[in-house]
Design an enzyme around this catalytic site. Structure first.
Site, PDB file in Angstrom:
ATOM      1  N   LYS A 239      40.035  36.444  43.764  1.00  0.00           N
ATOM      2  CA  LYS A 239      40.102  36.469  45.229  1.00  0.00           C
ATOM      3  C   LYS A 239      38.730  36.415  45.917  1.00  0.00           C
ATOM      4  CE  LYS A 239      44.819  37.926  45.658  1.00  0.00           C
ATOM      5  NZ  LYS A 239      45.612  38.879  44.891  1.00  0.00           N
TER       6      LYS A 239
ATOM      7  N   ASP B 235      42.277  45.776  36.767  1.00  0.00           N
ATOM      8  CA  ASP B 235      42.555  44.581  37.571  1.00  0.00           C
ATOM      9  C   ASP B 235      42.086  44.873  38.993  1.00  0.00           C
ATOM     10  OD1 ASP B 235      43.489  42.557  39.142  1.00  0.00           O
ATOM     11  OD2 ASP B 235      45.495  42.494  38.251  1.00  0.00           O
TER      12      ASP B 235
ATOM     13  N   PHE C   7      51.374  44.599  40.012  1.00  0.00           N
ATOM     14  CA  PHE C   7      51.313  43.170  40.322  1.00  0.00           C
ATOM     15  C   PHE C   7      50.042  42.613  39.709  1.00  0.00           C
ATOM     16  CE2 PHE C   7      50.050  39.340  42.427  1.00  0.00           C
ATOM     17  CZ  PHE C   7      51.222  38.613  42.427  1.00  0.00           C
TER      18      PHE C   7
HETATM   19  C1  LIG Z   1      46.473  38.414  43.696  1.00  0.00           C
HETATM   20  C2  LIG Z   1      46.409  39.260  42.483  1.00  0.00           C
HETATM   21  C3  LIG Z   1      46.467  38.694  41.192  1.00  0.00           C
HETATM   22  C4  LIG Z   1      46.741  37.237  40.963  1.00  0.00           C
HETATM   23  O1  LIG Z   1      45.793  36.398  41.521  1.00  0.00           O
HETATM   24  P1  LIG Z   1      46.157  34.838  41.740  1.00  0.00           P
HETATM   25  O2  LIG Z   1      44.853  34.234  42.158  1.00  0.00           O
HETATM   26  O3  LIG Z   1      47.196  34.786  42.804  1.00  0.00           O
HETATM   27  O4  LIG Z   1      46.654  34.319  40.445  1.00  0.00           O
HETATM   28  C5  LIG Z   1      46.316  39.525  40.115  1.00  0.00           C
HETATM   29  N1  LIG Z   1      46.141  40.856  40.274  1.00  0.00           N
HETATM   30  C6  LIG Z   1      46.095  41.435  41.485  1.00  0.00           C
HETATM   31  C7  LIG Z   1      45.883  42.913  41.584  1.00  0.00           C
HETATM   32  C8  LIG Z   1      46.251  40.669  42.630  1.00  0.00           C
HETATM   33  O5  LIG Z   1      46.233  41.245  43.830  1.00  0.00           O
END
Ligand SMILES: *Cc1c(COP(=O)(O)O)cnc(C)c1O
Length: 425
Positions: free
Chosen positions: A274, A233, A146
């Site tokens: 985040k 990520d 994700f």
């Molecule tokens: C939440 C998330 C995203 C996307 O972030 P948004 O601010 O919702 O665009 C990307 N990678 C990971 C691992 C996430 O948990």
């Protein structure tokens, strides 16, 4: 209904359902206040927040230091665009770059934008530094990833709900099994067009899949061997969530609580979002050293709001809270306690098969099928018992409270969770 009238929960939900696109399926609870580890609904009922807005609110709801930084900056200067300099951005970039031990930072707003940014940097690096022929670069990603919701990102998702009927898709991605080092080497060898490997140190949305010991370090070593960028990520796992400043720090044995020295694995390209703002404001970033970041030149990439003075002021405050309140250390200790309390219960449980995770990013596996609604029903019962969590699948519930929790609160929460689960035995 006057605008300032207090809505009931039902009225608020009806409004969203009627006037909002149905792109989410929220748990039926309507919140209007948050403080630390707690949120309140419009009827005044208090809950422990065990989602933390998908780990955006690591520093706790409405942290006064972050809120004050935001208010002060909002009263002074909110947005200049990057057409001009502002007096906050450089300070934030210096602080965050030193905090995470990189030369440079590229500021964006949301996680998905930061992932897109990392992919663009990786491709440009591949053509201009590695020497791949134009338009031939490929990036390796993992199954069940994700990384966000943009067209390119969902192009390499394998979640049919996120993907179907949004084609045509962006090409240039190779999908391999997560936590399978041989699959990575197979994809790397005999293919000189690979530019990068994009990976979540723990797959959060997929259900908190923790890779086997040493996987990330081996993957990083393979990336070095084949001259491709290791792109982490850490939008969800980063910023103290997993008991270290970054999840790529793995089990490094340094005892610096806010380890930003030499982690077990240092990503070539680090993606954060985040909790970079503590949930106060959309703030994301890509970090890399000069040899990589220098491929980005004026006009190559940008964002009107990226790096605005509010985001910068909030970002500084949010990282200071992580450092000053030793949130990584707290997440490490409370996470171990959480899993041990749950494991004691699971030993005699028919409804829960396992608990897994690192720090305060954990999940329980319910003894039912992925298609069942058991996890959803457990989350409704948890809500009734004063704790908010959300299933990631029909049989997995993620537990990720704010990292400002204390031991008494955590034990109160494990009591609520176990009491609730017992209703389903
Ligand atoms: C939440 C998330 C995203 C996307 O972030 P948004 O601010 O919702 O665009 C990307 N990678 C990971 C691992 C996430 O948990």
């Amino acid at each position: 209904m006057a605008v300032l009238d207090q809505l009931t929960s039902q009225e608020a939900m009806d409004l969203e359902n009627k006037y909002g696109a149905h792109n989410y399926h929220p748990l039926p609870v309507v919140l209007n206040k948050g403080e630390g580890v707690y949120v309140w609904d419009v009827e005044g009922k208090k809950y422990y927040d065990f989602l933390s807005a998908y780990s955006a609110v690591n520093q706790g709801h409405c942290h006064p230091k972050i809120v004050n930084a935001m208010i002060d900056q909002a009263e002074t200067l909110t947005l200049t665009s990057r057409a001009f300099y502002n007096d906050k951005l450089g300070r934030y970039e210096k602080m965050a770059a030193e905090f995470f031990n990189y030369d440079k930072l590229l500021p964006m707003n949301t996680g998905a934008e930061a992932v897109e940014t990392a992919l663009k940097i990786c491709r440009k690096w591949a053509y201009e530094v590695k020497g791949i022929k134009e338009n031939e670069a490929q990036i390796i990603v993992c199954k069940n990833n994700f990384h966000g919701r943009t067209t390119t990102i969902i192009s390499f998702s394998n979640d049919p709900v996120a993907r179907k009927n949004f084609g045509p898709y962006t090409s240039g991605f190779i999908k391999i099994e997560y936590d399978n080092i041989n699959a990575l080497e197979d994809a790397l060898k005999n293919n000189s067009n690979i530019a990068g490997f994009l990976v979540e140190p723990i797959q959060g949305e997929a259900g908190v899949y923790v890779p086997s010991e040493g996987y990330l370090a081996k993957a990083k070593a393979l990336c070095e061997k084949y001259g491709v960028l290791f792109i982490a990520d850490e939008v969800q796992t980063g910023i103290a969530r997993t008991g270290r400043l970054l999840a790529t720090c793995g089990n490094c044995s340094c005892d610096d609580k806010n380890c930003s020295g030499t982690p077990e694995v240092k990503a070539d390209v680090l993606i954060l979002g985040k909790a970079l703002s503590g949930g106060a404001y959309p703030v994301s970033a890509v970090l890399a050293n000069d040899a990589i970041m220098s491929v980005i030149k004026p006009g190559n990439h940008g964002s009107t709001f990226g790096g605005n003075p509010i985001a910068a002021a909030v970002g500084i405050a949010a990282l200071e809270v992580v450092r000053d309140e030793e949130l990584a250390d707290n997440a490490y200790k409370l996470g171990a306690l959480f899993r041990s309390e749950l494991n004691t219960y699971i030993a005699t449980s028919n409804i829960v098969n396992a608990v897994r995770g690192k720090g305060l990013l954990n999940a329980i596996l319910i003894n039912d099928t992925e298609e069942s609604d058991t996890a959803w029903n457990i989350c409704l019962a948890l809500r009734d018992n004063g704790l908010l969590a959300k299933p990631t699948h029909g049989n997995i519930i993620r537990f990720a409270p704010p990292l400002v929790m204390n031991k008494e609160q955590l034990l109160d929460c494990t009591r609520i969770i176990i009491k609730t689960l017992k209703q389903f035995e």
